[in-house]
Design a protein around this motif. Structure first.
Motif, PDB file in Angstrom:
ATOM      1  N   VAL A  35     -86.200  -3.301  -0.985  1.00  0.00           N
ATOM      2  CA  VAL A  35     -85.279  -3.714  -0.511  1.00  0.00           C
ATOM      3  C   VAL A  35     -85.532  -5.025   0.239  1.00  0.00           C
ATOM      4  CG1 VAL A  35     -84.306  -2.788   1.929  1.00  0.00           C
ATOM      5  CG2 VAL A  35     -85.123  -0.965   0.579  1.00  0.00           C
ATOM      6  N   SER A  36     -86.594  -5.462   0.776  1.00  0.00           N
ATOM      7  CA  SER A  36     -86.634  -6.159   1.093  1.00  0.00           C
ATOM      8  C   SER A  36     -86.713  -7.403   0.443  1.00  0.00           C
ATOM      9  CB  SER A  36     -88.309  -6.534   2.166  1.00  0.00           C
ATOM     10  OG  SER A  36     -89.248  -6.704   0.818  1.00  0.00           O
ATOM     11  N   ALA A  37     -86.920  -7.286  -0.904  1.00  0.00           N
ATOM     12  CA  ALA A  37     -86.342  -8.163  -2.385  1.00  0.00           C
ATOM     13  C   ALA A  37     -85.519  -8.399  -2.732  1.00  0.00           C
ATOM     14  CB  ALA A  37     -87.688  -7.669  -3.093  1.00  0.00           C
ATOM     15  N   GLN A  38     -84.028  -7.791  -2.236  1.00  0.00           N
ATOM     16  CA  GLN A  38     -83.261  -8.226  -2.750  1.00  0.00           C
ATOM     17  C   GLN A  38     -83.015  -9.315  -2.128  1.00  0.00           C
ATOM     18  OE1 GLN A  38     -79.990  -5.378  -2.742  1.00  0.00           O
ATOM     19  NE2 GLN A  38     -78.950  -7.343  -3.126  1.00  0.00           N
ATOM     20  N   LYS A  39     -81.520  -9.877  -3.502  1.00  0.00           N
ATOM     21  CA  LYS A  39     -81.637 -11.083  -3.538  1.00  0.00           C
ATOM     22  C   LYS A  39     -80.319 -11.868  -3.679  1.00  0.00           C
ATOM     23  CE  LYS A  39     -85.826 -13.055  -4.535  1.00  0.00           C
ATOM     24  NZ  LYS A  39     -86.714 -13.370  -2.755  1.00  0.00           N
ATOM     25  N   PRO A  89     -82.354  -9.256   3.746  1.00  0.00           N
ATOM     26  CA  PRO A  89     -81.819  -8.721   3.123  1.00  0.00           C
ATOM     27  C   PRO A  89     -80.307  -8.221   3.352  1.00  0.00           C
ATOM     28  CG  PRO A  89     -84.293  -8.314   3.958  1.00  0.00           C
ATOM     29  CD  PRO A  89     -83.765  -9.007   4.721  1.00  0.00           C
ATOM     30  N   ASP A  90     -80.237  -7.296   5.138  1.00  0.00           N
ATOM     31  CA  ASP A  90     -79.040  -7.854   4.860  1.00  0.00           C
ATOM     32  C   ASP A  90     -78.026  -8.874   4.811  1.00  0.00           C
ATOM     33  OD1 ASP A  90     -79.765  -4.494   6.184  1.00  0.00           O
ATOM     34  OD2 ASP A  90     -80.481  -5.708   7.764  1.00  0.00           O
ATOM     35  N   VAL A  91     -78.506  -9.257   4.418  1.00  0.00           N
ATOM     36  CA  VAL A  91     -77.232 -10.465   4.149  1.00  0.00           C
ATOM     37  C   VAL A  91     -77.302 -10.124   2.582  1.00  0.00           C
ATOM     38  CG1 VAL A  91     -77.313 -12.941   3.996  1.00  0.00           C
ATOM     39  CG2 VAL A  91     -77.659 -12.061   6.396  1.00  0.00           C
ATOM     40  N   ALA A  92     -77.837 -10.677   1.791  1.00  0.00           N
ATOM     41  CA  ALA A  92     -78.063 -10.390   0.159  1.00  0.00           C
ATOM     42  C   ALA A  92     -76.813  -9.470   0.114  1.00  0.00           C
ATOM     43  CB  ALA A  92     -79.456 -10.435  -0.069  1.00  0.00           C
TER      44      ALA A  92
END
Length: 181
Positions: free
Chosen positions: A16-20, A63-66
């Motif tokens: 989840v934190s790696a969302q790009k 991550p939420d923005v991405a």
């Protein structure tokens, strides 16, 4: 079993934190729009711009923005002083005064940046699925500051906001949900 559950939780949190953000060129976004219409979000940056680098590091890495941008927009990363050629409708935009020796310093503004009215970096453009510019926002924004614009333009709420007073009211009543550090 506890170790397995802990490992699974750790792997999910890393994923989840790696969302790009799925960045593409303007030409790629225009082509994608013809297959599946969607609004376009454009980050107009330059190589020398400090606030542009902060936007990448602090806001676009959220991550939420991405996840939100990937779901609701075609995301374009565009160098406002670069030499990319863009075809929009029957017009071609280039940077005829681009100097390759100045890629790390100030260079000539790109015709597309001028056409969109970009006067400062960073500037974020919101473009409707029919290719018309909805609005531009020039400045470094935190994830929660950007969230209001992302959601207002993705949802279409902007169509009912026809004055600064209505925007101020919308902004005042907006409740951000993006998680920040």
């Amino acid at each position: 079993m506890k170790k397995l559950l802990l490992l699974f939780t750790l792997l999910i949190s890393v994923a989840v934190s790696a969302q790009k953000i799925n960045w593409m060129t303007m030409n790629e976004a225009i082509a994608a729009q013809q297959k599946a219409p969607k609004k376009i979000f454009v980050d107009v940056y330059t190589n020398w711009c400090g606030p542009c680098k902060m936007l990448d590091k602090n806001t676009f890495s959220n991550p939420d923005v991405a996840a939100y941008i990937n779901k609701h927009f075609y995301a374009v990363k565009f160098n406002g002083e670069g030499n990319e050629s863009i075809t929009l409708g029957d017009r071609e935009f280039t940077n005829p005064n681009f100097d390759p020796a100045r890629t790390r310093t100030r260079n000539s503004p790109h015709q597309f940046a001028r056409f969109m009215g970009v006067r400062a970096y960073p500037t974020m453009l919101f473009i409707e699925s029919d290719g018309k510019l909805i609005n531009k926002v020039a400045s470094y924004l935190t994830p929660n500051q950007l969230e209001v614009y992302l959601k207002m333009y993705a949802s279409g709420d902007y169509k009912t906001i026809d004055s600064q007073e209505k925007f101020n009211e919308y902004y005042k009543n907006f409740k951000p949900t993006f998680q920040t550090k």
